[in-house]
Design a protein around this motif. Structure first.
Motif, PDB file in Angstrom:
ATOM      1  N   LEU A 256     109.429 -60.499   5.699  1.00 27.15           N
ATOM      2  CA  LEU A 256     108.993 -61.353   4.595  1.00 27.15           C
ATOM      3  C   LEU A 256     109.668 -62.711   4.688  1.00 27.15           C
ATOM      4  O   LEU A 256     109.044 -63.752   4.484  1.00 27.15           O
ATOM      5  CB  LEU A 256     109.329 -60.704   3.247  1.00 27.15           C
ATOM      6  CG  LEU A 256     108.966 -61.538   2.016  1.00 27.15           C
ATOM      7  CD1 LEU A 256     107.448 -61.691   1.897  1.00 27.15           C
ATOM      8  CD2 LEU A 256     109.548 -60.907   0.749  1.00 27.15           C
TER       9      LEU A 256
ATOM     10  N   ASP B 248     106.748 -65.163   4.110  1.00 30.33           N
ATOM     11  CA  ASP B 248     105.417 -64.572   4.069  1.00 30.33           C
ATOM     12  C   ASP B 248     104.487 -65.197   5.105  1.00 30.33           C
ATOM     13  O   ASP B 248     103.310 -65.461   4.842  1.00 30.33           O
ATOM     14  CB  ASP B 248     104.822 -64.719   2.660  1.00 30.33           C
ATOM     15  CG  ASP B 248     103.693 -63.721   2.401  1.00 30.33           C
ATOM     16  OD1 ASP B 248     103.580 -62.732   3.157  1.00 30.33           O
ATOM     17  OD2 ASP B 248     102.920 -63.946   1.444  1.00 30.33           O
TER      18      ASP B 248
ATOM     19  N   ARG C 195     110.006 -56.601   4.366  1.00 32.05           N
ATOM     20  CA  ARG C 195     109.354 -56.383   3.080  1.00 32.05           C
ATOM     21  C   ARG C 195     109.859 -55.096   2.423  1.00 32.05           C
ATOM     22  O   ARG C 195     109.935 -54.053   3.054  1.00 32.05           O
ATOM     23  CB  ARG C 195     107.837 -56.297   3.265  1.00 32.05           C
ATOM     24  CG  ARG C 195     107.222 -57.582   3.781  1.00 32.05           C
ATOM     25  CD  ARG C 195     105.723 -57.417   4.044  1.00 32.05           C
ATOM     26  NE  ARG C 195     105.215 -58.571   4.778  1.00 32.05           N
ATOM     27  CZ  ARG C 195     104.818 -59.710   4.193  1.00 32.05           C
ATOM     28  NH1 ARG C 195     104.863 -59.807   2.866  1.00 32.05           N
ATOM     29  NH2 ARG C 195     104.365 -60.724   4.915  1.00 32.05           N
TER      30      ARG C 195
ATOM     31  N   ASP D 143     106.879 -57.009   9.997  1.00 29.91           N
ATOM     32  CA  ASP D 143     107.018 -56.727   8.571  1.00 29.91           C
ATOM     33  C   ASP D 143     108.047 -57.630   7.901  1.00 29.91           C
ATOM     34  O   ASP D 143     108.506 -57.360   6.796  1.00 29.91           O
ATOM     35  CB  ASP D 143     107.380 -55.255   8.344  1.00 29.91           C
ATOM     36  CG  ASP D 143     108.716 -54.880   8.970  1.00 29.91           C
ATOM     37  OD1 ASP D 143     109.215 -55.640   9.823  1.00 29.91           O
ATOM     38  OD2 ASP D 143     109.259 -53.820   8.604  1.00 29.91           O
TER      39      ASP D 143
ATOM     40  N   THR E 120     111.394 -57.383  -2.464  1.00 25.13           N
ATOM     41  CA  THR E 120     112.471 -57.580  -1.496  1.00 25.13           C
ATOM     42  C   THR E 120     113.597 -58.311  -2.205  1.00 25.13           C
ATOM     43  O   THR E 120     113.354 -59.245  -2.980  1.00 25.13           O
ATOM     44  CB  THR E 120     111.960 -58.407  -0.302  1.00 25.13           C
ATOM     45  OG1 THR E 120     110.823 -57.744   0.262  1.00 25.13           O
ATOM     46  CG2 THR E 120     113.035 -58.568   0.761  1.00 25.13           C
TER      47      THR E 120
END
Length: 240
Positions: free
Chosen positions: A6, A66, A31, A4, A194
């Motif tokens: 980012l 990402d 995130r 998870d 975020t």
């Protein structure tokens, strides 16, 4: 790297001319979380934000955002990928009106299908009602608090997935600080944004951040969950 994540910063080095400021920095933002980046003045916090944004080139290490390696991307490409930045000192355009300043933030949508045609998101004026009232005023005539709201609003206009803020409460009156706090909590909770925020005012970030990372001499030296440590317990890390 967690599934998870980012943003993942791995072994990042950066500096100015021949002077290295960051040394093998490792950092991960999940995130939807808010991280406070703390430390004394001159330890590399601002340089780290600029390295993430691409306005300060990395001399070593890697940045993944990402799921993609963005280490070599230019700042405008990172903005279009979904990274927003509110630098220290705000850097709004003094000759442009408030609305025109906000509209410049729409340029970041180019790579994500939004374009400028959608206009400035209405929620920005919900977060900062004063900006709507003064939308026709030139940025150079705004107070410090109004300029800070405008700088944050301009970054939010690009609908970033990651928002970087450098000392957002510096020189700002308490009532505006409260508005900024409420706005950041809202975009995290309602928009899933975020946030990585550099801040000396620990009581401010301890009210809405999830984790903290402390820097010293260009390195991350301590990390923790804000729910498990009080601001008083880490205050020595920011005191001169």
């Amino acid at each position: 790297m967690s599934s998870d994540a980012l943003l993942t910063v791995s072994g990042l080095c950066a500096g100015y001319d021949q002077t290295e400021v960051l040394w093998d920095v490792d950092l991960e933002l999940r995130r939807g979380e808010v991280m406070a980046l703390i430390g004394r003045n001159g330890v590399g916090k601002t340089t780290l934000l600029h390295a993430i944004m691409g306005t300060r080139p990395a001399t070593g290490g890697m940045l993944r955002f990402d799921g993609h390696d963005v280490t070599a991307l230019t700042p405008h490409m990172r903005a279009r990928a979904g990274i927003g930045f509110v630098p220290q000192g705000r850097h709004i355009f003094p000759q442009l009106t408030v609305m025109e300043n906000l509209e410049t933030g729409l340029c970041a949508l180019g790579g994500r299908g939004g374009g400028a045609g959608g206009g400035v998101p209405g929620y920005i004026f919900d977060l900062f009602p004063k900006l709507y009232d003064i939308r026709g005023r030139a940025g150079g005539f705004l107070s410090g608090g109004e300029q800070q709201q405008l700088a944050i609003g301009r970054a939010l206009a690009g609908r970033p997935a990651l928002l970087l803020l450098d000392e957002p409460t510096e020189g700002i009156q308490p009532s505006v600080v409260q508005q900024i706090e409420a706005a950041l909590a809202h975009v995290r909770d309602e928009l899933g944004m975020t946030i990585l925020v550099v801040e000396q005012y620990l009581d401010f970030v301890w009210r809405f951040a999830d984790r903290y990372s402390a820097m010293q001499n260009g390195r991350i030296i301590r990390q923790g969950a804000i729910a498990e440590e009080s601001a008083a317990a880490v205050a020595h890390l920011v005191q001169i």
